[in-house]
Motif scaffolding. Structure first.
Motif, short mmCIF file in Angstrom:
data_model
loop_
_atom_site.label_atom_id
_atom_site.label_comp_id
_atom_site.label_asym_id
_atom_site.label_seq_id
_atom_site.Cartn_x
_atom_site.Cartn_y
_atom_site.Cartn_z
N SER A 1 0.88 -1.31 -0.07
CA SER A 1 -0.06 -0.01 -0.10
C SER A 1 0.94 1.24 -0.16
CB SER A 1 -0.94 -0.08 1.22
OG SER A 1 -1.47 1.25 1.45
N SER A 2 0.41 2.28 -0.90
CA SER A 2 1.26 3.41 -0.80
C SER A 2 0.97 4.58 0.15
CB SER A 2 1.24 4.13 -2.17
OG SER A 2 1.57 3.17 -3.31
N ASN A 3 -0.39 4.42 0.49
CA ASN A 3 -0.76 5.52 1.40
C ASN A 3 -1.88 4.86 2.41
OD1 ASN A 3 -1.45 7.81 2.81
ND2 ASN A 3 -2.82 8.64 1.27
N PRO A 4 -1.56 4.38 3.50
CA PRO A 4 -0.49 4.53 4.43
C PRO A 4 0.67 3.69 3.47
CG PRO A 4 -1.92 3.38 5.40
CD PRO A 4 -2.74 3.72 4.14
N GLU A 5 2.08 3.60 3.97
CA GLU A 5 2.97 2.93 3.41
C GLU A 5 2.83 1.58 4.16
OE1 GLU A 5 7.75 3.20 2.52
OE2 GLU A 5 6.37 4.96 2.58
N LEU A 6 2.65 0.59 3.54
CA LEU A 6 2.66 -0.90 4.19
C LEU A 6 3.24 -1.87 3.30
CD1 LEU A 6 -1.08 -0.47 5.67
CD2 LEU A 6 1.10 -0.54 7.12
#
Length: 371
Positions: free
Chosen positions: A345-350
């Motif tokens: 995931s980019s937003n949040p960074e996971l």
């Protein structure tokens, strides 16, 4: 720390005794099955050869299924059985059969390295201590731990079930545990956990972590669920899906759209008045999900609707929806150099190891509708 005396029953590993931490040496085998036996009978000496015939199931996940380390979906069992030219039920085991012995079944999957029983004990103690910590602090929910400490629910579950010894967790996870227990380092973490054990504060939690009987019962239930699912026709329609016939040989299927924005990039499965057209290949349980926020970057804008298919497992190079406690999380799917399937995931960074997730919580995205 006290060491266990004797080996106990093969079925359960070390037996609990006064002053000894109970350890179930077979707690990681959650779904024993006949896949290895049937694979070899079909002439596939190595799993990699079979994996090449089932591209929809990543090799690492296929390996975990064969080793009984994850619970597969019924559809995965069907695909494996089809590749082996056998009935899906032929991959299932009867763990209540008189001749079944989990220790004998597990032997081919062990690397011959002796278990460090002291570290196995600490894994169980740590699992009990973390459970006790959460019970003692109602604000320390699964969602709060992920939000405030960055510990994904799947890893929280694995720690609380003693799935790995402490040294096998990466430095980031170890640091998170120090924060959760409010200690500066491993030495004080071990001392803190040992003190809790000595006080008796952990005794009520052991049965949920290291009980061979409970593990056996859960395994029996999982096999029964898979068996029942295999007997259910894939053609059973979902009552919330509305087929809309049109002229000619083509038909359009409209599915309900869910979605409302939540914190941390999650999407609530709140019904909306909208409907979306599902791809022809989408399964009977497919539904639409409003993206709400561009969590995967500009390629999937917040105004888009994605079609989620719970009957299809994601693969590297695709997009996936992961069901968490509060809602759905959209992820792009890739593989690391060890072959594990990772969700990003980019937003949040996971980064989430999808091979470690319950398959019932994962679904492939089979379509997207842009505004």
């Amino acid at each position: 720390m006290a060491m266990a005396k004797g080996k106990g029953k093969r079925q359960g590993g070390a037996r609990a005794a006064t002053g000894v931490v109970p350890v179930d040496m077979h707690r990681c085998f959650v779904f024993p099955n006949r896949m290895r036996e049937q694979r070899r009978a079909a002439g596939h000496v190595r799993l990699l050869r079979l994996a090449s015939t089932i591209p929809d199931i990543p090799y690492i996940r296929l390996s975990k299924i064969e080793r009984g380390e994850v619970v597969p979906r019924a559809e995965e069992i069907r695909r494996i059985a089809a590749a082996l030219a056998i009935a899906p039920a032929d991959l299932l085991l009867d763990v209540d059969a008189p001749g079944f012995d989990i220790a004998l079944w597990a032997e081919p999957f062990l690397d011959g390295t002796p278990n460090d029983l002291a570290e196995e004990h600490f894994a169980v103690l740590l699992a009990a201590a973390l459970r006790a910590r959460r019970v003692g602090d109602p604000a320390l929910t699964i969602a709060a731990i992920e939000r405030d400490y960055g510990l994904a629910p799947v890893n929280l579950s694995r720690i609380e079930n003693a799935q790995k010894t402490f040294a096998r967790w990466n430095a980031a996870t170890q640091h998170t545990l120090y924060q959760l227990f409010r200690v500066p380092d491993e030495t004080e973490l071990r001392q803190s956990v040992a003190a809790l054990h000595a006080s008796g504060a952990l005794d009520d939690f052991f049965a949920h972590i290291a009980s061979p009987a409970a593990r056996h019962e859960r395994t029996r239930a999982r096999i029964a669920e898979i068996s029942a699912a295999l007997q259910t026709s894939d053609a059973v329609p979902d009552p919330v899906v509305a087929p809309l016939p049109v002229t000619g040989a083509v038909s359009i299927r409209l599915v309900p759209v869910l979605g409302a924005p939540l914190a941390q990039g999650l999407i609530a499965d709140t019904p909306t008045p909208e409907k979306a057209e599902a791809p022809h290949a989408a399964g009977p349980r497919a539904f639409g999900l409003k993206v709400c926020r561009a969590t995967l970057g500009g390629g999937l804008p917040g105004q888009a609707v994605v079609i989620v298919d719970p009957d299809r497992f994601p693969s590297p190079g695709s997009l996936a929806a992961l069901r968490e406690e509060a809602g759905w999380r959209l992820l792009s799917v890739g593989s690391d150099r060890d072959g594990r399937m990772i969700g990003y995931s980019s937003n949040p960074e996971l980064e989430i190891v999808l091979d470690d997730c319950d398959p019932a919580r994962l679904a492939a995205l089979v379509g997207a509708i842009f505004p």
